[in-house]
Scaffold this motif. Structure first.
Motif, PDB file in Angstrom:
ATOM      1  N   MET A 131     -31.726  -9.403 -31.396  1.00  0.00           N
ATOM      2  CA  MET A 131     -31.038 -10.477 -32.073  1.00  0.00           C
ATOM      3  C   MET A 131     -31.693 -11.804 -31.692  1.00  0.00           C
ATOM      4  SD  MET A 131     -26.990 -11.486 -31.986  1.00  0.00           S
ATOM      5  CE  MET A 131     -26.583  -9.840 -32.499  1.00  0.00           C
ATOM      6  N   ALA A 132     -32.027 -12.615 -32.679  1.00  0.00           N
ATOM      7  CA  ALA A 132     -32.715 -13.887 -32.447  1.00  0.00           C
ATOM      8  C   ALA A 132     -31.787 -14.909 -31.783  1.00  0.00           C
ATOM      9  CB  ALA A 132     -33.230 -14.439 -33.769  1.00  0.00           C
ATOM     10  N   ARG A 133     -32.369 -15.737 -30.966  1.00  0.00           N
ATOM     11  CA  ARG A 133     -31.660 -16.810 -30.264  1.00  0.00           C
ATOM     12  C   ARG A 133     -32.035 -18.151 -30.894  1.00  0.00           C
ATOM     13  NH1 ARG A 133     -27.724 -14.530 -28.147  1.00  0.00           N
ATOM     14  NH2 ARG A 133     -28.201 -12.715 -26.934  1.00  0.00           N
ATOM     15  N   ILE A 134     -31.157 -19.116 -30.730  1.00  0.00           N
ATOM     16  CA  ILE A 134     -31.385 -20.456 -31.275  1.00  0.00           C
ATOM     17  C   ILE A 134     -32.676 -21.058 -30.721  1.00  0.00           C
ATOM     18  CG2 ILE A 134     -30.496 -22.843 -31.235  1.00  0.00           C
ATOM     19  CD1 ILE A 134     -29.271 -20.983 -33.404  1.00  0.00           C
ATOM     20  N   SER A 135     -32.985 -20.795 -29.471  1.00  0.00           N
ATOM     21  CA  SER A 135     -34.213 -21.327 -28.863  1.00  0.00           C
ATOM     22  C   SER A 135     -35.461 -20.913 -29.631  1.00  0.00           C
ATOM     23  CB  SER A 135     -34.326 -20.877 -27.406  1.00  0.00           C
ATOM     24  OG  SER A 135     -34.372 -19.465 -27.320  1.00  0.00           O
ATOM     25  N   GLU A 136     -35.378 -19.823 -30.393  1.00  0.00           N
ATOM     26  CA  GLU A 136     -36.525 -19.332 -31.149  1.00  0.00           C
ATOM     27  C   GLU A 136     -36.704 -20.034 -32.501  1.00  0.00           C
ATOM     28  OE1 GLU A 136     -36.409 -14.972 -31.359  1.00  0.00           O
ATOM     29  OE2 GLU A 136     -35.157 -15.024 -29.558  1.00  0.00           O
ATOM     30  N   GLU A 169     -28.935 -23.227 -26.565  1.00  0.00           N
ATOM     31  CA  GLU A 169     -30.187 -22.583 -26.925  1.00  0.00           C
ATOM     32  C   GLU A 169     -30.161 -21.073 -26.731  1.00  0.00           C
ATOM     33  OE1 GLU A 169     -33.365 -24.283 -24.582  1.00  0.00           O
ATOM     34  OE2 GLU A 169     -32.047 -24.514 -22.862  1.00  0.00           O
ATOM     35  N   ASP A 170     -29.217 -20.572 -25.947  1.00  0.00           N
ATOM     36  CA  ASP A 170     -29.145 -19.128 -25.734  1.00  0.00           C
ATOM     37  C   ASP A 170     -28.182 -18.416 -26.682  1.00  0.00           C
ATOM     38  OD1 ASP A 170     -26.917 -20.228 -24.529  1.00  0.00           O
ATOM     39  OD2 ASP A 170     -26.881 -18.775 -22.895  1.00  0.00           O
ATOM     40  N   GLN A 171     -27.509 -19.154 -27.571  1.00  0.00           N
ATOM     41  CA  GLN A 171     -26.616 -18.519 -28.542  1.00  0.00           C
ATOM     42  C   GLN A 171     -27.434 -17.775 -29.594  1.00  0.00           C
ATOM     43  OE1 GLN A 171     -23.964 -22.170 -29.157  1.00  0.00           O
ATOM     44  NE2 GLN A 171     -22.687 -20.470 -29.861  1.00  0.00           N
ATOM     45  N   SER A 172     -26.823 -16.759 -30.178  1.00  0.00           N
ATOM     46  CA  SER A 172     -27.514 -16.018 -31.232  1.00  0.00           C
ATOM     47  C   SER A 172     -27.494 -16.820 -32.530  1.00  0.00           C
ATOM     48  CB  SER A 172     -26.844 -14.659 -31.460  1.00  0.00           C
ATOM     49  OG  SER A 172     -25.614 -14.826 -32.148  1.00  0.00           O
ATOM     50  N   GLN A 212     -27.492 -31.302 -21.681  1.00  0.00           N
ATOM     51  CA  GLN A 212     -28.457 -32.267 -22.198  1.00  0.00           C
ATOM     52  C   GLN A 212     -29.075 -31.737 -23.482  1.00  0.00           C
ATOM     53  OE1 GLN A 212     -31.017 -32.964 -18.802  1.00  0.00           O
ATOM     54  NE2 GLN A 212     -29.720 -34.665 -18.158  1.00  0.00           N
ATOM     55  N   ILE A 213     -29.357 -32.643 -24.393  1.00  0.00           N
ATOM     56  CA  ILE A 213     -29.906 -32.239 -25.683  1.00  0.00           C
ATOM     57  C   ILE A 213     -31.363 -31.809 -25.529  1.00  0.00           C
ATOM     58  CG2 ILE A 213     -30.526 -34.594 -26.362  1.00  0.00           C
ATOM     59  CD1 ILE A 213     -29.503 -33.680 -29.244  1.00  0.00           C
ATOM     60  N   VAL A 214     -31.668 -30.649 -26.099  1.00  0.00           N
ATOM     61  CA  VAL A 214     -33.029 -30.111 -26.029  1.00  0.00           C
ATOM     62  C   VAL A 214     -33.607 -29.851 -27.413  1.00  0.00           C
ATOM     63  CG1 VAL A 214     -32.783 -29.113 -23.730  1.00  0.00           C
ATOM     64  CG2 VAL A 214     -32.148 -27.752 -25.727  1.00  0.00           C
ATOM     65  N   GLY A 215     -32.803 -30.054 -28.443  1.00  0.00           N
ATOM     66  CA  GLY A 215     -33.292 -29.818 -29.794  1.00  0.00           C
ATOM     67  C   GLY A 215     -32.187 -29.954 -30.811  1.00  0.00           C
ATOM     68  N   ILE A 258     -21.190 -27.508 -41.841  1.00  0.00           N
ATOM     69  CA  ILE A 258     -22.178 -28.467 -41.373  1.00  0.00           C
ATOM     70  C   ILE A 258     -23.578 -27.881 -41.496  1.00  0.00           C
ATOM     71  CG2 ILE A 258     -20.708 -29.859 -39.881  1.00  0.00           C
ATOM     72  CD1 ILE A 258     -21.496 -28.179 -37.557  1.00  0.00           C
ATOM     73  N   ARG A 259     -24.546 -28.740 -41.700  1.00  0.00           N
ATOM     74  CA  ARG A 259     -25.915 -28.329 -41.986  1.00  0.00           C
ATOM     75  C   ARG A 259     -26.858 -28.400 -40.786  1.00  0.00           C
ATOM     76  NH1 ARG A 259     -26.397 -27.945 -47.466  1.00  0.00           N
ATOM     77  NH2 ARG A 259     -24.698 -28.913 -48.628  1.00  0.00           N
ATOM     78  N   ARG A 260     -26.410 -29.056 -39.704  1.00  0.00           N
ATOM     79  CA  ARG A 260     -27.271 -29.168 -38.526  1.00  0.00           C
ATOM     80  C   ARG A 260     -26.419 -29.301 -37.279  1.00  0.00           C
ATOM     81  NH1 ARG A 260     -27.255 -33.756 -41.454  1.00  0.00           N
ATOM     82  NH2 ARG A 260     -29.063 -33.295 -42.700  1.00  0.00           N
ATOM     83  N   LEU A 261     -26.949 -28.781 -36.181  1.00  0.00           N
ATOM     84  CA  LEU A 261     -26.249 -28.834 -34.895  1.00  0.00           C
ATOM     85  C   LEU A 261     -27.217 -29.250 -33.791  1.00  0.00           C
ATOM     86  CD1 LEU A 261     -24.213 -25.480 -34.783  1.00  0.00           C
ATOM     87  CD2 LEU A 261     -23.275 -27.788 -34.928  1.00  0.00           C
ATOM     88  N   PRO A 262     -26.804 -30.176 -32.939  1.00  0.00           N
ATOM     89  CA  PRO A 262     -27.598 -30.449 -31.744  1.00  0.00           C
ATOM     90  C   PRO A 262     -27.568 -29.212 -30.852  1.00  0.00           C
ATOM     91  CG  PRO A 262     -25.925 -32.148 -32.088  1.00  0.00           C
ATOM     92  CD  PRO A 262     -25.637 -31.040 -33.052  1.00  0.00           C
ATOM     93  N   VAL A 263     -28.647 -28.998 -30.123  1.00  0.00           N
ATOM     94  CA  VAL A 263     -28.756 -27.859 -29.208  1.00  0.00           C
ATOM     95  C   VAL A 263     -28.785 -28.419 -27.785  1.00  0.00           C
ATOM     96  CG1 VAL A 263     -30.086 -25.831 -28.545  1.00  0.00           C
ATOM     97  CG2 VAL A 263     -30.076 -26.586 -30.939  1.00  0.00           C
ATOM     98  N   LEU A 264     -27.874 -27.904 -26.946  1.00  0.00           N
ATOM     99  CA  LEU A 264     -27.768 -28.371 -25.563  1.00  0.00           C
ATOM    100  C   LEU A 264     -28.221 -27.289 -24.596  1.00  0.00           C
ATOM    101  CD1 LEU A 264     -24.250 -30.095 -25.683  1.00  0.00           C
ATOM    102  CD2 LEU A 264     -26.479 -31.044 -26.314  1.00  0.00           C
ATOM    103  N   ASP A 265     -28.723 -27.737 -23.443  1.00  0.00           N
ATOM    104  CA  ASP A 265     -29.080 -26.783 -22.396  1.00  0.00           C
ATOM    105  C   ASP A 265     -27.876 -26.561 -21.482  1.00  0.00           C
ATOM    106  OD1 ASP A 265     -28.951 -28.960 -20.620  1.00  0.00           O
ATOM    107  OD2 ASP A 265     -31.124 -29.086 -20.349  1.00  0.00           O
ATOM    108  N   GLU A 266     -28.084 -25.812 -20.401  1.00  0.00           N
ATOM    109  CA  GLU A 266     -26.977 -25.463 -19.501  1.00  0.00           C
ATOM    110  C   GLU A 266     -26.392 -26.678 -18.773  1.00  0.00           C
ATOM    111  OE1 GLU A 266     -30.832 -25.283 -17.467  1.00  0.00           O
ATOM    112  OE2 GLU A 266     -30.086 -24.161 -19.194  1.00  0.00           O
ATOM    113  N   ARG A 267     -27.129 -27.801 -18.729  1.00  0.00           N
ATOM    114  CA  ARG A 267     -26.628 -29.030 -18.098  1.00  0.00           C
ATOM    115  C   ARG A 267     -25.937 -29.956 -19.093  1.00  0.00           C
ATOM    116  NH1 ARG A 267     -32.179 -30.921 -16.082  1.00  0.00           N
ATOM    117  NH2 ARG A 267     -32.458 -30.140 -18.166  1.00  0.00           N
TER     118      ARG A 267
END
Length: 151
Positions: free
Chosen positions: A1-6, A82-85, A109-112, A98-107
Motif C-alpha cells: 500500500m502506497a504512503r503519502i511520502s511516496e 507522511e506515513d499515512q496510506s 512540522q510541515i514537510v510537504g 478538499i483538494r490538497r492537504l499539508p503533510v506533517l512529520d512526527e514533530r
C-alpha cells in the motif's frame, strides 16, 4: 500500500500569518500555485488559497497591502502525515471535499503538501471516486438571504 511520502510534493513554500494578502498573492503567482500553508515557527496554523483572497478579502473590499494573511486564512486546517496510506488520505479528502492537504512529520512540522493531482498522477487507484466526492456541490457556508434562489 502506497504512503503519502511516496506521492507528496516536498519543499513546499509557506507564508507567515503576518504577511500581507498582496504578498500571498504575489507568491502564488510566482510559484503558479493556488494555496499556501500558513506557518508560525515551523508549525502549521492555517491555509490560504487564491479563492480566499478573492472571495473573503476582495469581495469584502479589503485592501491587499493593508490586511494580513491571518485575517482570512482558514484555521484548524486539515492535514495528514507522511506515513499515512494514500487510500486513507484520499478518503479524508473526499469526506471533507478538499483538494490538497499539508503533510506533517512526527514533530508536527510541515514537510510537504499532497494534492488530488499528486494522487491522480502518481496513484491512479480510486482517484475517480475521490474526485467525484471532492467535486460534488456543497452547501454555501453562509445563509442565503434570497431563500436559496440564485441568479
Amino acid at each position: 500500500m502506497a504512503r503519502i511520502s511516496e506521492v507528496m510534493t516536498r519543499g513546499v513554500e509557506v507564508i507567515r500569518p503576518e504577511e500581507t494578502l498582496q504578498r500571498a498573492a504575489q507568491l502564488m503567482d510566482e510559484l503558479n500555485i493556488g494555496a499556501l500553508p500558513v506557518c508560525r515557527d515551523d508549525q502549521l496554523v492555517g491555509m490560504i488559497t487564491d479563492r480566499d483572497i478573492t472571495v473573503r478579502a476582495t469581495a469584502a473590499g479589503m485592501e491587499p497591502t493593508q490586511h494580513h494573511v491571518s485575517e482570512i486564512m482558514t484555521e484548524q486546517t486539515r492535514w495528514c502525515t507522511e506515513d499515512q496510506s494514500t487510500d486513507e488520505v484520499m478518503r479524508q479528502m473526499g469526506d471533507v471535499q478538499i483538494r490538497r492537504l499539508p503533510v506533517l512529520d512526527e514533530r508536527g512540522q510541515i514537510v510537504g503538501i499532497v494534492s488530488l493531482g499528486d494522487l491522480a498522477t502518481r496513484q491512479a487507484q480510486h482517484t475517480d471516486e475521490v474526485l467525484r466526492d471532492v467535486s460534488w456541490p456543497s452547501e454555501p457556508d453562509r445563509p442565503d438571504s434570497n431563500s436559496g434562489a440564485r441568479h
